[in-house]
Structure formats: structure tokens, C-alpha cells
Motif scaffolding. Structure first.
Motif, PDB file in Angstrom:
ATOM      1  N   ASP A   1       0.855  -1.183   0.000  1.00 32.69           N
ATOM      2  CA  ASP A   1       0.000   0.000   0.000  1.00 32.69           C
ATOM      3  C   ASP A   1       0.894   1.237   0.000  1.00 32.69           C
ATOM      4  O   ASP A   1       1.601   1.509   0.978  1.00 32.69           O
ATOM      5  N   LEU A   2       0.852   1.997  -1.113  1.00 31.31           N
ATOM      6  CA  LEU A   2       1.700   3.178  -1.243  1.00 31.31           C
ATOM      7  C   LEU A   2       1.270   4.270  -0.255  1.00 31.31           C
ATOM      8  O   LEU A   2       2.115   5.000   0.273  1.00 31.31           O
ATOM      9  N   ALA A   3      -0.027   4.351   0.020  1.00 34.32           N
ATOM     10  CA  ALA A   3      -0.521   5.365   0.967  1.00 34.32           C
ATOM     11  C   ALA A   3       0.050   5.119   2.362  1.00 34.32           C
ATOM     12  O   ALA A   3       0.461   6.052   3.070  1.00 34.32           O
ATOM     13  N   GLU A   4       0.115   3.855   2.736  1.00 34.59           N
ATOM     14  CA  GLU A   4       0.667   3.525   4.049  1.00 34.59           C
ATOM     15  C   GLU A   4       2.152   3.868   4.100  1.00 34.59           C
ATOM     16  O   GLU A   4       2.645   4.390   5.113  1.00 34.59           O
ATOM     17  N   LEU A   5       2.895   3.591   3.009  1.00 36.45           N
ATOM     18  CA  LEU A   5       4.316   3.922   2.961  1.00 36.45           C
ATOM     19  C   LEU A   5       4.530   5.427   3.107  1.00 36.45           C
ATOM     20  O   LEU A   5       5.444   5.875   3.803  1.00 36.45           O
ATOM     21  N   VAL A   6       3.680   6.219   2.464  1.00 36.96           N
ATOM     22  CA  VAL A   6       3.809   7.672   2.554  1.00 36.96           C
ATOM     23  C   VAL A   6       3.576   8.134   3.993  1.00 36.96           C
ATOM     24  O   VAL A   6       4.304   8.977   4.521  1.00 36.96           O
ATOM     25  N   ARG A   7       2.529   7.564   4.667  1.00 39.28           N
ATOM     26  CA  ARG A   7       2.241   7.955   6.059  1.00 39.28           C
ATOM     27  C   ARG A   7       3.429   7.619   6.972  1.00 39.28           C
ATOM     28  O   ARG A   7       3.839   8.428   7.813  1.00 39.28           O
ATOM     29  N   GLU A   8       3.978   6.398   6.794  1.00 42.22           N
ATOM     30  CA  GLU A   8       5.099   6.002   7.649  1.00 42.22           C
ATOM     31  C   GLU A   8       6.298   6.931   7.441  1.00 42.22           C
ATOM     32  O   GLU A   8       6.969   7.328   8.404  1.00 42.22           O
ATOM     33  N   THR A   9       6.561   7.270   6.194  1.00 38.34           N
ATOM     34  CA  THR A   9       7.705   8.136   5.901  1.00 38.34           C
ATOM     35  C   THR A   9       7.505   9.523   6.494  1.00 38.34           C
ATOM     36  O   THR A   9       8.430  10.103   7.091  1.00 38.34           O
ATOM     37  N   LEU A  10       6.323  10.054   6.349  1.00 36.55           N
ATOM     38  CA  LEU A  10       6.034  11.378   6.911  1.00 36.55           C
ATOM     39  C   LEU A  10       6.104  11.357   8.442  1.00 36.55           C
ATOM     40  O   LEU A  10       6.582  12.312   9.062  1.00 36.55           O
TER      41      LEU A  10
ATOM     42  N   PRO B   1      -6.679   1.863   0.416  1.00 39.67           N
ATOM     43  CA  PRO B   1      -5.311   1.471   0.052  1.00 39.67           C
ATOM     44  C   PRO B   1      -5.029   1.734  -1.436  1.00 39.67           C
ATOM     45  O   PRO B   1      -5.904   1.576  -2.294  1.00 39.67           O
ATOM     46  N   VAL B   2      -3.821   2.137  -1.713  1.00 44.10           N
ATOM     47  CA  VAL B   2      -3.365   2.336  -3.097  1.00 44.10           C
ATOM     48  C   VAL B   2      -2.249   1.323  -3.339  1.00 44.10           C
ATOM     49  O   VAL B   2      -1.101   1.523  -2.936  1.00 44.10           O
ATOM     50  N   MET B   3      -2.620   0.220  -3.973  1.00 48.02           N
ATOM     51  CA  MET B   3      -1.690  -0.893  -4.132  1.00 48.02           C
ATOM     52  C   MET B   3      -0.801  -0.690  -5.373  1.00 48.02           C
ATOM     53  O   MET B   3      -1.282  -0.332  -6.458  1.00 48.02           O
TER      54      MET B   3
ATOM     55  N   VAL C   1       2.127  16.873   0.510  1.00 50.09           N
ATOM     56  CA  VAL C   1       2.253  15.591  -0.189  1.00 50.09           C
ATOM     57  C   VAL C   1       0.867  15.149  -0.617  1.00 50.09           C
ATOM     58  O   VAL C   1      -0.067  15.105   0.201  1.00 50.09           O
ATOM     59  N   GLU C   2       0.731  14.825  -1.917  1.00 55.48           N
ATOM     60  CA  GLU C   2      -0.553  14.385  -2.458  1.00 55.48           C
ATOM     61  C   GLU C   2      -0.374  13.036  -3.137  1.00 55.48           C
ATOM     62  O   GLU C   2       0.632  12.816  -3.835  1.00 55.48           O
ATOM     63  N   LEU C   3      -1.331  12.155  -2.958  1.00 56.37           N
ATOM     64  CA  LEU C   3      -1.339  10.838  -3.601  1.00 56.37           C
ATOM     65  C   LEU C   3      -2.663  10.667  -4.294  1.00 56.37           C
ATOM     66  O   LEU C   3      -3.727  10.860  -3.679  1.00 56.37           O
TER      67      LEU C   3
END
Length: 591
Positions: free
Chosen positions: A446-455, A477-479, A510-512
Motif C-alpha cells: 500500500d503506497l498510501a501507508e508507505l507515505v504515512r510512515e515516511t512522513l 489502500p493504493v496498491m 504531499v498528495e497521492l
């Protein structure tokens, strides 16, 4: 850079352009070159045909001698002489009239009361044969020796011998040719055929000599004599038998039958070059034989011509162009073709030179960037190492008793260590990618989850530096199928770039967004943006949009390069656009 450009200009570009200029100049000579080639080929054809005719005449000369010996048989020559006219006419088809003469000047045959041809022959030749009159003749002696000084002049064909100058008795006369070959004009222009002096080409190589018959015979065993009577050529063959050298047997050759012998040599041109015609021109410049049969031309203006020689004086073999304009068209076509080839080569040279020069500039720029990179990395490594060393020494000495300061110092050491780690990892990653050694582990996440963790990881550091962080992430989720760590590195590099260049407006968003068959991750800031003209170069290795150590902006010039290489390795891309209202927008495209 100037020196390199100058060396390139002198060593490559100028010689190439000089060669192109010389090639272009040579195009003007293509017509002359083609005419020269045509001349050489057609002159070869004319010379070969004239050589065949001369060889055939020599064969006929030898054949006449054999017939004389056959007629003599076992008889005494003086017994055959009075009847030689009748016997040679019956024995040899080419004989029109036979004659027998003693060197003392007595004409033994033909008889004055013989045939009409015989009487006419005596009237025309009696004084000459009896050595009572010198007449203008053309002669040669293929065999034997002439006991007279030789006249220094060349012959047109092999087998034609030098003309003797007879002291007190003879006078040579040069005459103009009956035809004027077009190659004469070409030769004068090209200055490659004959020595200067166009009139020399118009002088016939057959030279008339005023002489008595005994001087013509000399010590030779056989030969030929040609003379003009009432503008008509009369050819005489003569022969002396070894059994009585004082008697000369001869025959006036029948012109029509001689032509029958020579015509096949002209008309049989199966292997001749297409586009050419061939003609045997008589003493009046008129064709007695031609090939092809329908050939019609300005007979006195052949392209090239070759004289037969003294056996048939002023007879020539002429070669004619069936389509004179064809050579001009061929030259124009050749000129156009060569011109296009030269133009293509010039364009290729210019293009190649430009590419080489551009590559040299790029290599020099990369070399300069590498030098700057070493300086920047050295500075980047020195700064965190100095901080780590200083605060670690303070903590190691035990002089810091305040727990809050100790935690702050430890936080600084941790931050600088992470910064140092990222810098070293970036250099190592670039080295591996440059060698093509980096491998990716693809997985669905999930790319959205990766972005949240990084932020979440960066938020304390960014907020501590005064940044305001915003994000717009979809709830669902954005797979994506990619290397999770590599995509995280792309996001970190872009966020780090936004942090370094945000200046006073510390705003990061940051936008997804999930699109049809693709995903776009955008990082927007309100920083200084990218200078105009550098939008594409910011992704080059070692390049920095705000370069120099004096700018105060940290970095090695590899962050965006690594980010784009990772994105493209995943089948996507990383692009830059200016943000409305100022700042930058970096977009990660993934499929």
C-alpha cells in the motif's frame, strides 16, 4: 574549454570542410572527365578497327606476292612479264590491272593494245613507272631496306614505315585531314592529348612525296604505292622475285573488291559499346562502310577518328556518338549524384562534429561536476562528523550533567548520523546503479501507508526545522507492485530536496492520487523553485540548480538523479513542474 574547441576546429572540422570544398570543385570537371573517358574508349575502338584494316591490307600485300610466285612457277620471270597483266587478273580477284616493269624503266605489261583498263593504266602511269617523271605518291615498304635517308615523322599505325627524302628528286607535302574530330576541340581544352597547337591535329599523318618509281622501290622486295588521279585514289601493290630482282611485278587494286574485303572489319562490331557508330571514310570524307547500317551523321565531324596510313592515304575510321546529348545527361546525372553524396557527407561530418563537440562539452561539464561533487561531499561529510565528534566528546567527558542537554546532544548525534548515513548510502546507491548492479525486490504494498510512515518518521525533524507538513492521502489502500525500500528512498530524496530549497516559506504538501491504471505521488513546496532553463538538468548526475558551497545549501547533486533512475527502473518517471504561486512540484508516476 576554449583550447579543446580550438583543437577540434583545427584537427577535425576545418580539414573536413576543406575536403568537402575540394570535392565540390571537382564536380565542375565531371563533364570533362566523362568526355575524357568516352574519348579513350572510342579512340580505342577507332584504333583497333584501323589496325584490323591495316593488318588486312598487309595480308593482301603478302597474298599478292604469293600469287606472283605461283604464276612464275618454274618459268623465267622475263617470260612471264609480257603476259603478267592477263594472268594476274585471272588469278587474283583483287587485281584490276597487272603490270611488269624493269628497273631500267621499261614497261613490259600491260600492253597498249590490251583492254580498256590496261590502256587507261598505261596512259596514267607510263611516265611514272618508266622513271621519266616524278609524281606525288604515298608509299611504304613493309619488307626490305631503303638506301635513302629517312624522313623523321611518325606514322599513324604500326607497320607503316618512314618516308625517304630523295635528294634532288623529291619533295614532301603536308596536307590537311578530310575530317575534324570533335576530340580535337576537347583535346585543346583539356590539354591532355597533344602538345599545344590545335592545327597540328588537322595535319594528315599520310605525307605525299614526289618521287620516281625506282626510288619508291629502292632495295625493298615488296610494297605499295598510292596516288591520286582526278581526286580518285589508285592503290598499287608491287613485288620483286628473288629470281630476278630487276623485274617488278605489280597490280592496281580493284577499289570495289578491296572495299568488299574491308567492309566486314567495320560492320562486324558485335562487342562495340552501345551508343556508338562506326564508319570507314574514304579520301573524300564519305562513308564506304558503316555500323550500324542506319548510321547517319555529319561525316566530317566524328567524335574521334584514326587514319589508316599510307596504304590508304586520307582514309579514316570515324567513331560517332548516336546520341551526343547522352554524355551531357550522364554528366549531369553523375554531377547530381556526386553532389548529393558530397552534401550527405558534409551533413554527416557536420552532424558528427557537432555530436562529438557536444559530447566533449558534456564530458567536461561532468568532469567539472565531479570535481564539485567531491568538494560538496567532502563538506557534507565534514559537517556531520564535526558535530558528532564535538557532542560525543562533551558527553564522554561527563561535563554535561543536565539530562535535557544530554538528550538534545544525543538527538543531534542521531540526526547527524542519519544524515551521514543517507549521504553515504546515496553515493553507494549511485555507484551501484551506474554499474547496473542494483537489484530490486518487487512486492505488492500500500503506497498510501508507505507515505504515512515516511512522513511520520520525518515529521519531528521537519517540524523542528519550522516546516508545516500537509498531506492529502486517499482513505482506501493504493496498491502498487514495486520495491518498497526503493520507492521510500525516492520519497525521502524528494522531501529532502524540498527541505533544502524551501528557504523562508517552509511549507511542504504531499498528495497521492490513484488514476486509471496509474498512480501519481506529488511533493509540493513553496521554496525557491528551479532556475529557468535548468528544469531538465536538475536530474543530471552531480548537477545542482543552486550550485556552490557559498549558497549554504547542502547536498551532493545525486538525490534527484537517483530518484529518477529508480522511478524509471520501475517503468515510471519522476518529473518537475513549477508550482502555481511559487515553489516546485515533483511528481512520481507509477503504473
Amino acid at each position: 574549454m576554449r583550447k579543446v574547441a580550438l583543437v577540434f576546429l583545427l584537427a577535425v572540422l576545418l580539414p573536413s570542410l576543406a575536403l568537402a570544398w575540394l570535392a565540390a570543385r571537382s564536380l565542375r570537371d565531371q563533364q570533362l572527365v566523362l568526355e575524357r573517358q568516352q574519348f579513350m574508349l572510342s579512340q580505342g575502338l577507332a584504333d583497333a578497327t584501323a589496325g584490323k584494316i591495316a593488318a588486312r591490307l598487309a595480308e593482301l600485300q603478302g597474298e599478292f606476292g604469293s600469287r606472283v610466285e605461283a604464276l612464275l612457277g618454274s618459268r623465267a620471270p622475263e617470260a612471264v612479264a609480257p603476259v603478267f597483266d592477263q594472268e594476274i587478273v585471272r588469278a587474283w580477284p583483287l587485281a584490276q590491272v597487272g603490270f611488269a616493269v624493269s628497273l631500267k624503266g621499261e614497261v613490259l605489261a600491260p600492253s597498249l593494245v590490251g583492254s580498256k583498263e590496261a590502256r587507261q593504266f598505261r596512259l596514267e602511269n607510263d611516265k611514272f613507272l618508266s622513271n621519266r617523271e616524278s609524281v606525288e605518291v604515298y608509299w611504304n615498304s613493309p619488307k626490305g631496306v631503303v638506301n635513302l635517308s629517312q624522313l623523321n615523322r611518325g606514322k599513324a599505325l604500326a607497320g607503316a614505315f618512314e618516308q625517304p627524302a630523295l635528294p634532288g628528286k623529291s619533295q614532301t607535302k603536308n596536307q590537311l585531314r578530310n575530317v575534324l574530330p570533335q576530340q580535337q576541340e576537347f583535346a585543346t581544352q583539356a590539354l591532355v592529348i597533344d602538345p599545344p597547337g590545335s592545327n597540328e591535329q588537322q595535319i594528315s599523318k599520310a605525307v605525299a612525296t614526289e618521287a620516281e618509281f625506282r626510288h619508291v622501290v629502292g632495295d625493298a622486295q615488296e610494297g605499295s604505292v598510292a596516288r591520286f588521279l582526278q581526286d580518285r585514289l589508285h592503290l598499287l601493290f608491287w613485288y620483286r622475285s628473288a629470281r630476278d630482282p630487276n623485274l617488278v611485278f605489280g597490280a592496281q587494286v580493284h577499289p570495289a573488291r578491296l572495299l568488299e574485303e574491308l567492309r566486314p572489319l567495320v560492320e562486324d562490331q558485335a562487342g562495340a559499346q552501345p551508343g556508338w557508330g562506326l564508319a570507314l571514310l574514304n579520301e573524300s570524307g564519305k562513308p564506304d562502310a558503316r555500323w550500324p547500317a542506319a548510321l547517319n551523321a555529319d561525316w566530317k565531324r566524328p567524335f574521334v577518328a584514326t587514319e589508316i596510313g599510307d596504304v590508304l592515304p586520307h582514309w579514316e575510321v570515324g567513331v560517332y556518338l548516336l546520341d551526343p546529348a547522352a554524355s551531357v545527361r550522364a554528366a549531369e546525372t553523375l554531377k547530381l549524384t556526386l553532389g548529393l553524396l558530397i552534401a550527405i557527407l558534409v551533413v554527416a561530418i557536420a552532424t558528427g562534429s557537432w555530436l562529438i563537440f557536444a559530447d566533449m562539452r558534456r564530458q567536461l561539464r561532468v568532469a567539472q561536476q565531479k570535481t564539485d561533487f567531491v568538494s560538496n561531499v567532502s563538506h557534507e561529510l565534514k559537517t556531520p562528523l564535526t558535530s558528532i565528534r564535538m557532542f560525543s566528546e562533551l558527553l564522554a567527558d561527563g561535563r554535561i550533567t543536565d539530562d535535557g542537554k544530554r538528550r538534545a546532544y544525543l538527538q543531534i548525534i542521531s540526526t547527524e548520523t542519519a544524515r551521514l548515513t543517507r549521504l553515504i548510502n546515496g553515493v553507494l546507491d549511485f555507484a551501484r546503479m551506474d554499474r547496473g548492479e542494483r537489484k530490486y525486490r518487487y512486492e505488492s504494498f500500500d503506497l498510501a501507508e508507505l507515505v504515512r510512515e515516511t512522513l511520520d518518521t520525518l515529521q519531528p525533524q521537519l517540524e523542528g526545522a519550522g516546516f508545516q507538513i500537509e498531506h492529502a492521502l486517499p482513505p482506501a489502500p493504493v496498491m502498487v507492485n514495486a520495491d518498497r525500500d526503493a520507492i521510500a528512498q525516492v520519497l525521502l530524496n524528494v522531501l529532502s530536496n524540498a527541505e533544502k530549497y524551501s528557504m523562508d516559506r517552509k511549507d511542504i504538501r504531499v498528495e497521492l492520487e490513484a488514476l486509471q491504471g496509474a498512480v501519481e505521488l506529488r511533493v509540493l513546496d513553496r521554496g525557491s523553485g528551479v532556475p529557468t532553463g535548468c528544469e531538465k538538468r536538475i536530474f543530471e548526475q552531480f548537477y545542482r540548480g543552486h550550485d556552490s558551497l557559498d549558497s549554504g545549501v547542502q547536498g551532493s547533486g545525486l538525490g534527484l538523479t537517483l530518484a529518477r533512475q529508480i522511478a524509471r527502473a520501475h517503468g515510471g518517471d519522476l518529473t518537475y513542474n513549477a508550482r502555481d504561486g511559487g515553489g516546485s512540484c515533483f511528481t512520481l508516476h507509477l503504473k
